[in-house]
Design a protein around this motif. Structure first.
Motif: not given
Length: 339
Positions: A35-44, A56-69
């Motif tokens: 369900g996510g983007a290619a790792s080359g497109e992910q934000v590192i 806490a930051m992961k939970a925030t990003l996931d809850a706001n639509g950025y899971a797997n990105q």
């Protein structure tokens, strides 16, 4: 203890192998999370944050639509700070969370961060265009109340008290060469007693610490918890949490002052190659993540935030000089002269 991922490039005369290693380091594989983007497109994201802040930051990003990105990689503070200063905009990361003094020094030396495309208001009015604080951490004396009673030791009131020979081998502190937690102690000493007076006090503290001069910022608290020592110097909010959980832990705000360090988020400026999601994620962490972060790092930073009474230190102070890598190195040299 923080998990660290080290990516090693084997530099040999075989150019083919070198090229392959460089490709792997760039994160350019085509594997995708479900369900996510290619790792080359992910934000590192490179971070020196503790596990609680990262989660806490992961939970925030996931809850706001950025899971797997996105992908987090965590480092020690000095390790990541050195990497940022050395690599500048050539760093693999798109987004960085790091001790603010390192971010400031990197921006001054490398001009490597984009201006944030959102605004914010801090309680102390210290807003910057290129970074925004995610956490604030204060130092305090931490004590094991059972150990004090068992060994008939007095409760200290200040850092200078820790030079009393009665505390010999009963104190644990952190080495500033290894952890910025120790800088909170040294800032307090230099601010109160000047450099020469700070050397005298720090020498006495190190003599009493003996084998308990630690490389990890959390080690003094762990030793105090375990009853290996009676007194440590560490992060105030951790002692507050331990006391609230019913552990025989208490904390003392040293009269020399509760100095603090912040960690901030910044977007690496890679020109046209900048990942546009990095700005979005930085804004999400600040605007949506602070309530989660404050559960572990309770100091109020932004307008509209408050600090609970138990987490409000008695002697909050700010060092008179701007915190820079150069000042850190100066205080590291001071510390070495006291051993």
């Amino acid at each position: 203890m923080k998990q660290k991922r080290t990516l090693a490039l084997l530099l040999t005369g075989v150019m083919t192998l070198s090229a392959l290693a460089m490709t792997g380091c760039g994160g350019g594989t085509e594997e995708t999370a479900e369900g996510g983007a290619a790792s080359g497109e992910q934000v590192i994201i490179y971070s020196n944050a503790d596990d609680e802040a990262v989660e806490a930051m992961k939970a925030t990003l996931d809850a706001n639509g950025y899971a797997n990105q996105y992908m987090f990689q965590t480092f020690g503070t000095s390790e990541l700070g050195g990497k940022v200063l050395a690599e500048g905009t050539n760093i693999e990361a798109d987004l960085i969370t790091l001790s603010t003094f390192y971010v400031d020094s990197a921006q001054e030396q490398q001009n490597m961060f984009q201006d944030l495309n959102f605004t914010y208001k801090l309680l102390d009015g210290s807003e910057k265009t290129y970074c925004a604080p995610i956490t604030s951490q204060e130092g305090a004396i931490i004590v094991n109340t059972e150990m004090l009673a068992e060994n008939n030791l007095p409760m200290p009131t200040c850092l200078k008290d820790l030079t009393n020979p009665v505390y010999k081998d009963m104190i644990s502190v952190t080495d500033i060469k290894s952890s910025s937690t120790a800088w909170l102690l040294i800032q307090a000493l230099v601010s109160e007693y000047g450099e020469e007076g700070a050397k005298e006090v720090l020498t006495g503290i190190y003599e009493n610490a003996g084998p308990h001069i630690e490389s990890s910022g959390s080690a003094p608290l762990k030793k105090v918890r375990a009853g290996e020592v009676a007194i440590g110097f560490g992060l105030r909010q951790q002692a507050v949490a331990d006391k609230a959980e019913g552990l025989p832990i208490d904390y003392v705000d040293p009269t020399e002052g509760n100095f603090s360090l912040t960690e901030s988020v910044a977007v690496v400026d890679k020109g046209d190659a900048t990942n546009p999601l990095a700005q979005e994620m930085a804004q999400c962490i600040i605007e949506k993540g602070r309530s989660e972060l404050q559960k572990y790092y309770p100091n109020a930073l932004y307008e509209g935030e408050t600090t609970s009474s138990e987490n409000a230190s008695a002697y909050p102070k700010t060092f008179a000089e701007p915190l820079t890598v150069e000042l850190l190195e100066s205080h590291q040299a001071l510390s070495e002269s006291c051993k």
